[in-house]
Design a protein around this motif. Structure first.
Motif, PDB file in Angstrom:
ATOM      1  N   UNK A  39      23.828  23.555  32.819  1.00 48.36           N
ATOM      2  CA  UNK A  39      22.671  23.869  33.660  1.00 48.36           C
ATOM      3  C   UNK A  39      22.704  22.927  34.862  1.00 48.36           C
ATOM      4  N   UNK A  40      23.331  23.367  35.936  1.00 46.88           N
ATOM      5  CA  UNK A  40      23.543  22.512  37.100  1.00 46.88           C
ATOM      6  C   UNK A  40      22.221  22.130  37.763  1.00 46.88           C
ATOM      7  N   UNK A  41      21.267  23.068  37.820  1.00 46.31           N
ATOM      8  CA  UNK A  41      19.972  22.772  38.446  1.00 46.31           C
ATOM      9  C   UNK A  41      19.262  21.654  37.696  1.00 46.31           C
ATOM     10  N   UNK A  42      19.232  21.761  36.364  1.00 41.84           N
ATOM     11  CA  UNK A  42      18.604  20.714  35.562  1.00 41.84           C
ATOM     12  C   UNK A  42      19.315  19.384  35.734  1.00 41.84           C
ATOM     13  N   UNK A  43      20.638  19.411  35.691  1.00 45.55           N
ATOM     14  CA  UNK A  43      21.404  18.169  35.798  1.00 45.55           C
ATOM     15  C   UNK A  43      21.188  17.497  37.146  1.00 45.55           C
ATOM     16  N   UNK A  44      21.082  18.277  38.207  1.00 42.39           N
ATOM     17  CA  UNK A  44      20.848  17.695  39.530  1.00 42.39           C
ATOM     18  C   UNK A  44      19.493  17.029  39.626  1.00 42.39           C
ATOM     19  N   UNK A  45      18.441  17.719  39.179  1.00 41.51           N
ATOM     20  CA  UNK A  45      17.103  17.132  39.195  1.00 41.51           C
ATOM     21  C   UNK A  45      17.026  15.898  38.296  1.00 41.51           C
ATOM     22  N   UNK A  46      17.636  15.990  37.123  1.00 46.21           N
ATOM     23  CA  UNK A  46      17.566  14.877  36.175  1.00 46.21           C
ATOM     24  C   UNK A  46      18.295  13.648  36.717  1.00 46.21           C
TER      25      UNK A  46
END
Length: 391
Positions: A292-299
């Protein structure tokens, strides 16, 4: 629109909003745990998910890639749980500290320059808090929405129900059933809300304390630079010096209370952030599927901001204390005073030159600690990557 923006940047708005969603209250005349049911539901849901993550780590203990991914989620859950337990235990003490920091700036006879300093620092703190809240909210939303959207897209294209999840866990029920999958997504709502609110509330409250103490130091510097202090003489000078030194002593007491009240939370943050940062780095350098690239970026943004809040926040308070010590010596015309008045300056000058130390039990918060965290996280990452290569 401007009124809405002004309300969102008001004093402690982000902290009151996020603590309120968890059933907590920052007002001094109210109980800290305003809604025990809401708080308990979020804690139990997060604890259940933590158990499923731990079960998955035990099952996949020989797979470094899967363990590092699950470890990232597990450590963040442990951090949120511990920080909120500590906050509830120390709630009254921290709420009292909030009132003590605000008190000098709520006086009816406060000068315009001092009030301006407070508003500038408070606005900066709330802008940062709002941005941090958006990052945490983006992390939680992307964690849930992206898998649900992928599951719906697969079903739309193929007509088959293939559940997609942002992280692998050992669940005691079968999520391949659409009803069970829907209920599991509903269970994740309080968990993700708890992550977003606990991380935002506690971390931005630490930042608010830093901006508040900065405003106090700037307020004393304004007093040093004022024409009244520069031109006073005799009894009037003695009175102003006495008032200034008393305010400085109270400020040092506030700094000590700040260090004591948030020492446990800072210690938890430092102890867990090394492994957490290492797990985040592993998500980029190790092979993964369905990430989940979106989650990983925000995290990644949230974890990096956490380091800045605690490391640079403590450094900011330390530098403000040093700056006041320099100005105490440079701005006051002590060479024109009588020997008696010069002796009055010795003890406050010595007290101001003493280094401000913000500790977290075993660690001294500041930029050197940030370097140590990065180096330790890098060492952990190298170790895990080596173990993966051997396997």
């Amino acid at each position: 629109m401007s009124k809405l923006l002004e309300a969102c940047l008001s004093n402690l708005w982000v902290q009151r909003f996020t603590f309120g969603l968890m059933g907590l209250d920052l007002r001094q005349d109210r109980r800290t745990l305003r809604s025990p049911v809401t708080y308990l539901v979020m804690m139990l849901a997060t604890s259940f998910e933590l158990c499923t993550v731990c079960g998955f780590i035990v099952q996949q203990r020989h797979d470094i890639v899967l363990c590092s991914e699950a470890l990232m989620h597990g450590i963040q859950m442990v951090s949120s749980l511990l920080k909120m337990i500590i906050f509830v235990c120390k709630g009254r003490e921290l709420v009292s500290l909030i009132a003590a920091i605000q008190a000098p700036f709520l006086r009816a006879n406060i000068e315009a320059a001092e009030l301006r300093v407070w508003r500038v620092q408070n606005r900066r703190g709330q802008i940062f808090s709002a941005i941090y809240l958006l990052m945490c909210a983006g992390t939680s939303i992307s964690f849930l929405v992206m898998p649900v959207a992928s599951t719906a897209l697969i079903y739309y294209k193929s007509g088959q129900f293939v559940p997609v999840s942002s992280f692998r866990v050992a669940l005691p029920y079968d999520v391949t059933n659409p009803v069970i999958y829907f209920l599991d997504c509903c269970l994740m709502v309080p968990v993700l809300t708890f992550f977003c609110c606990s991380t935002t509330a506690v971390d931005t409250l630490y930042g608010w304390f830093v901006f508040g103490l900065t405003a106090h130091y700037r307020r004393l510097e304004l007093e040093l630079q004022s024409e009244r202090m520069q031109s006073s003489a005799g009894r009037d000078l003695d009175h102003r010096l006495d008032q200034l030194f008393r305010e400085h002593a109270r400020l040092l007491e506030l700094v000590a209370r700040f260090e004591t009240g948030l020492r446990d939370i800072a210690c938890v943050e430092v102890l867990l952030i090394c492994v957490l940062y290492c797990s985040v780095i592993c998500q980029y350098i190790m092979p993964h599927t369905n990430q989940n690239i979106a989650f990983l970026g925000f995290f990644s943004l949230v974890v990096s901001s956490q380091l800045c809040i605690y490391g640079f926040g403590a450094e900011q308070v330390r530098q403000e204390g040093q700056q006041f010590a320099y100005q105490l010596y440079q701005l006051l015309p002590w060479h024109e005073w009588s020997p008696h008045q010069r002796r009055l300056l010795l003890l406050p000058l010595q007290r101001a030159q003493k280094e401000t130390k913000l500790a977290a039990y075993f660690f001294m918060l500041g930029r050197p600690l940030l370097v140590w965290i990065f180096r330790t996280a890098g060492s952990f990452t190298t170790l895990l990557n080596t173990l993966r290569a051997k396997d």
